[in-house]
Enzyme design. Structure first.
Site, PDB file in Angstrom:
ATOM      1  N   HIS A  18       9.769  24.776  32.507  1.00  0.00           N
ATOM      2  CA  HIS A  18      10.140  26.110  32.773  1.00  0.00           C
ATOM      3  C   HIS A  18       9.602  27.099  31.780  1.00  0.00           C
ATOM      4  O   HIS A  18      10.423  28.071  31.399  1.00  0.00           O
ATOM      5  CB  HIS A  18      11.479  26.466  33.114  1.00  0.00           C
ATOM      6  CG  HIS A  18      11.901  27.384  34.045  1.00  0.00           C
ATOM      7  ND1 HIS A  18      12.360  28.632  33.239  1.00  0.00           N
ATOM      8  CD2 HIS A  18      12.352  27.548  35.255  1.00  0.00           C
ATOM      9  CE1 HIS A  18      12.473  29.595  34.351  1.00  0.00           C
ATOM     10  NE2 HIS A  18      12.548  29.005  35.439  1.00  0.00           N
ATOM     11  N   HIS A  63      18.805  29.912  43.641  1.00  0.00           N
ATOM     12  CA  HIS A  63      18.540  28.723  42.307  1.00  0.00           C
ATOM     13  C   HIS A  63      19.575  27.565  43.147  1.00  0.00           C
ATOM     14  O   HIS A  63      20.668  28.097  43.395  1.00  0.00           O
ATOM     15  CB  HIS A  63      18.906  29.195  41.029  1.00  0.00           C
ATOM     16  CG  HIS A  63      17.650  30.064  40.612  1.00  0.00           C
ATOM     17  ND1 HIS A  63      18.149  31.368  40.693  1.00  0.00           N
ATOM     18  CD2 HIS A  63      16.865  29.895  39.823  1.00  0.00           C
ATOM     19  CE1 HIS A  63      16.970  32.113  40.204  1.00  0.00           C
ATOM     20  NE2 HIS A  63      16.256  31.178  39.650  1.00  0.00           N
ATOM     21  N   ASP A  66      14.935  27.536  43.127  1.00  0.00           N
ATOM     22  CA  ASP A  66      14.107  27.527  41.799  1.00  0.00           C
ATOM     23  C   ASP A  66      15.021  26.391  41.174  1.00  0.00           C
ATOM     24  O   ASP A  66      16.355  26.443  41.329  1.00  0.00           O
ATOM     25  CB  ASP A  66      13.856  28.538  41.168  1.00  0.00           C
ATOM     26  CG  ASP A  66      12.529  29.237  41.917  1.00  0.00           C
ATOM     27  OD1 ASP A  66      12.217  28.949  42.981  1.00  0.00           O
ATOM     28  OD2 ASP A  66      12.269  30.139  41.256  1.00  0.00           O
ATOM     29  N   ASP A  67      14.364  25.649  39.966  1.00  0.00           N
ATOM     30  CA  ASP A  67      14.766  24.968  38.980  1.00  0.00           C
ATOM     31  C   ASP A  67      15.591  23.572  39.247  1.00  0.00           C
ATOM     32  O   ASP A  67      15.978  22.840  38.357  1.00  0.00           O
ATOM     33  CB  ASP A  67      15.951  25.799  38.344  1.00  0.00           C
ATOM     34  CG  ASP A  67      15.378  27.272  37.827  1.00  0.00           C
ATOM     35  OD1 ASP A  67      14.134  27.320  37.743  1.00  0.00           O
ATOM     36  OD2 ASP A  67      16.221  27.980  37.035  1.00  0.00           O
ATOM     37  N   HIS A  87       7.510  24.282  39.772  1.00  0.00           N
ATOM     38  CA  HIS A  87       7.852  25.464  39.119  1.00  0.00           C
ATOM     39  C   HIS A  87       7.795  25.162  37.593  1.00  0.00           C
ATOM     40  O   HIS A  87       8.393  25.491  36.649  1.00  0.00           O
ATOM     41  CB  HIS A  87       9.546  25.586  39.296  1.00  0.00           C
ATOM     42  CG  HIS A  87       9.964  26.912  38.874  1.00  0.00           C
ATOM     43  ND1 HIS A  87       9.371  28.044  39.045  1.00  0.00           N
ATOM     44  CD2 HIS A  87      11.098  27.407  38.412  1.00  0.00           C
ATOM     45  CE1 HIS A  87      10.272  28.999  38.566  1.00  0.00           C
ATOM     46  NE2 HIS A  87      11.383  28.652  38.260  1.00  0.00           N
TER      47      HIS A  87
END
Length: 426
Positions: A289, A376, A234-235, A285
Site C-alpha cells: 500500500h 474498505h 480496498d485493503d 492494490h
C-alpha cells in the site's frame, strides 16, 4: 501451376518435389514449385492471383541449412514447404519448414529439418499481416502482451523465479510482429524461445477482442437510462471483516470488486480464494500500500509485481487491474506498469469516521449512475454500513455490477478509469 523438378546433379532426388507438393496441397491447395539450383521452394499461392510469400528469403534460409550438412553439393537438396491455417477475415497463417535430403548409398534420406518463423498473409492482397494489422496503439499491444502472460502462467504453480522468467518472454515484440495466428475464437501467439519452454499461448478473443480495433468494433457498455453502480473494496482481505462483507453481498445477491493488498493475500490465501469463489472480481492494490507516485519507476513496478505474485500463488492467476493506493498515479512509472488503473467517483471516506451513519449519508449524497464507489473491507464501520448502503441504493432504483461489467473488459494500461464513460490518460 506445377513446374517439373529438373535435376541438378545426378543424385538429386527427382520425385521429392511432387511428394512434398502433394502434402502441402492438403492445407494449401494452390501451390507452385519454384527451383533455385539445389533449393526448391513450394510456394503457397492465392488461386489465380499471386504468391503469398516471396522466395528470396526462403532460398537463403534453405542454403544455410544445406551448408550445415556435410557431403558433396550434388548429393544434397533442400526444400521449403508450408502448412497453412485459415485465420479470421482473409488471413492465412503460414508455417514454413526447411527439409534437407541427401543421397546416401543409393537411398534418399531426410537428414535435417528446421522450422522457420511463421508468417501471416492477407490472401486478398498478398501483404503480410502484422500486429499493426490488428490494432492501432502501443497501449493495446501492451494489454495483449499482458493477457498473453496471464494466460501462459495461469494455474501452472510457478515460483517467483519462474514468474520473473515468464515476464521476460517476448510475446509480440512490436507492431511488426507476425508470430501469431488469429482464428474466429482465439489469438494464438508463438513466443520467442524461453526458459519455461512456452511454445504457444492461446488467448480467447472474448478476453482481448476490444483491443483488436482494426478488425472489430466493440463499444463500451451502454446501460442507457438504467441506474448501475459498482461497489469496490480496498485493503483486504481481512479475516475479521471480509467474511462479513462477503456474507452481506451474498444475502443481497450482488457482486463487487475487491482490490487486495499483497501482504494480506499472502497472509490469508484461503480468504482471498473465497472472495473469488463467491463470484466477485479482484484486482491488485500493490503489496505494501505504498504511494506509487512518489516511488522511482523500478520500485513502483516491484510493488505491483510482488502483489501480483502473491495473488498468483493464492488464486492461480495474475490480476488484470490495479487500484493505485490513494489514487496516486505518475506518468513516469505507469508506462512500465502493464495494468489499467481503476479509480473511483464516489468516496465513502469510511476511514475518516467511526460510525456507519456518515458513510451511508455520504454515499447517498454523492452517488450517480455509472459511478464506482470506494469502500474498505477492513473497517468495522464500513462493514456495519454496507447492508444499509445496498438497500438504500436499491430503493433508489440502482443495480450493482462489478467494475469490469461497468467499464467493459478491454481496459488499457496507462489509463485511469473513474466510472462508466469516464476515463482519461495518466
Amino acid at each position: 501451376m506445377v513446374l517439373a523438378l529438373s535435376a541438378c546433379g545426378a543424385h538429386k532426388p527427382a520425385s521429392q518435389s511432387d511428394k512434398l507438393l502433394q502434402v502441402q496441397q492438403k492445407s494449401l491447395a494452390s501451390s507452385v514449385v519454384q527451383e533455385h539450383n539445389n533449393v526448391t521452394v513450394i510456394m503457397p499461392r492465392e488461386k489465380g492471383k499471386h504468391n503469398l510469400v516471396t522466395a528470396k528469403k526462403y532460398v537463403a534460409a534453405a542454403k544455410k541449412e544445406l551448408g550445415k550438412v556435410t557431403g558433396q553439393t550434388q548429393s544434397k537438396a533442400a526444400y521449403v514447404t508450408f502448412t497453412g491455417q485459415k485465420s479470421a477475415r482473409n488471413f492465412v497463417h503460414l508455417q514454413p519448414v526447411v527439409s534437407v535430403y541427401q543421397r546416401q548409398k543409393r537411398a534418399t534420406k531426410l537428414v535435417a529439418r528446421r522450422q522457420l518463423a511463421s508468417v501471416n498473409v492477407d490472401t486478398q492482397t498478398g501483404k503480410a499481416v502484422t500486429a499493426g494489422s490488428l490494432m492501432r496503439s502501443q497501449q493495446q499491444l501492451k494489454a495483449i502482451n499482458y493477457h498473453a502472460l496471464a494466460v501462459a502462467v495461469a494455474h501452472k504453480q510457478y515460483t517467483d523465479v519462474q514468474l520473473t522468467q515468464a515476464r521476460s518472454i517476448t510475446f509480440m515484440k512490436n507492431m511488426a510482429a507476425q508470430n501469431f495466428n488469429l482464428s474466429s475464437k482465439y489469438l494464438t501467439i508463438f513466443p520467442a524461445q524461453n526458459p519455461l519452454h512456452i511454445k504457444a499461448v492461446k488467448i480467447p478473443l472474448t478476453q482481448i477482442k476490444g483491443y483488436l480495433d482494426r478488425l472489430y468494433t466493440v463499444a463500451e457498455p451502454n446501460f442507457g437510462k438504467e441506474k448501475v453502480v459498482a461497489l469496490s473494496f480496498d485493503d483486504g482481505p481481512n479475516p475479521k471483516t471480509t467474511p462479513t462483507v462477503l456474507k452481506t453481498l451474498k444475502q443481497e445477491h450482488i457482486k463487487a470488486t475487491f482490490f487486495m493488498v499483497g501482504y494480506e493475500v499472502a497472509a490469508n490465501p484461503a480468504l482471498a480464494r473465497s472472495v473469488v469463489q463467491a463470484g466477485n472480481e479482484v484486482g491488485t492494490h500493490t503489496f505494501d500500500h505504498k504511494n506509487l507516485a512518489v516511488l522511482d519507476p523500478a520500485s513502483a513496478y516491484a510493488e505491483v509485481e510482488q502483489s501480483a505474485n502473491a495473488m498468483y500463488h493464492a488464486l492461480g492467476t495474475l490480476p488484470l487491474t490495479l487500484r493505485p493506493p490513494y489514487g496516486a498515479v505518475n506518468k513516469a512509472h505507469d508506462s512500465t506498469i502493464p495494468l489499467p488503473s481503476i479509480q473511483w467517483a464516489v468516496d465513502s471516506e469510511d476511514w475518516r469516521v467511526h460510525a456507519p451513519a456518515p458513510i451511508i449519508a455520504r454515499i447517498n449524497r454523492t452517488v450517480y449512475p455509472g459511478a464506482i464507489i470506494l469502500m474498505h473491507d477492513i473497517h468495522p464501520q464500513s462493514v456495519a454500513a454496507l447492508p444499509q448502503v445496498i438497500r438504500t441504493l436499491k430503493a433508489k432504483g440502482y443495480r450493482f455490477v462489478t467494475v469490469n461489467q461497468l467499464l467493459g473488459k478491454y481496459l488499457l494500461p496507462e489509463e485511469q478509469y473513474f466510472g462508466a464513460g469516464d476515463h482519461r490518460s495518466i
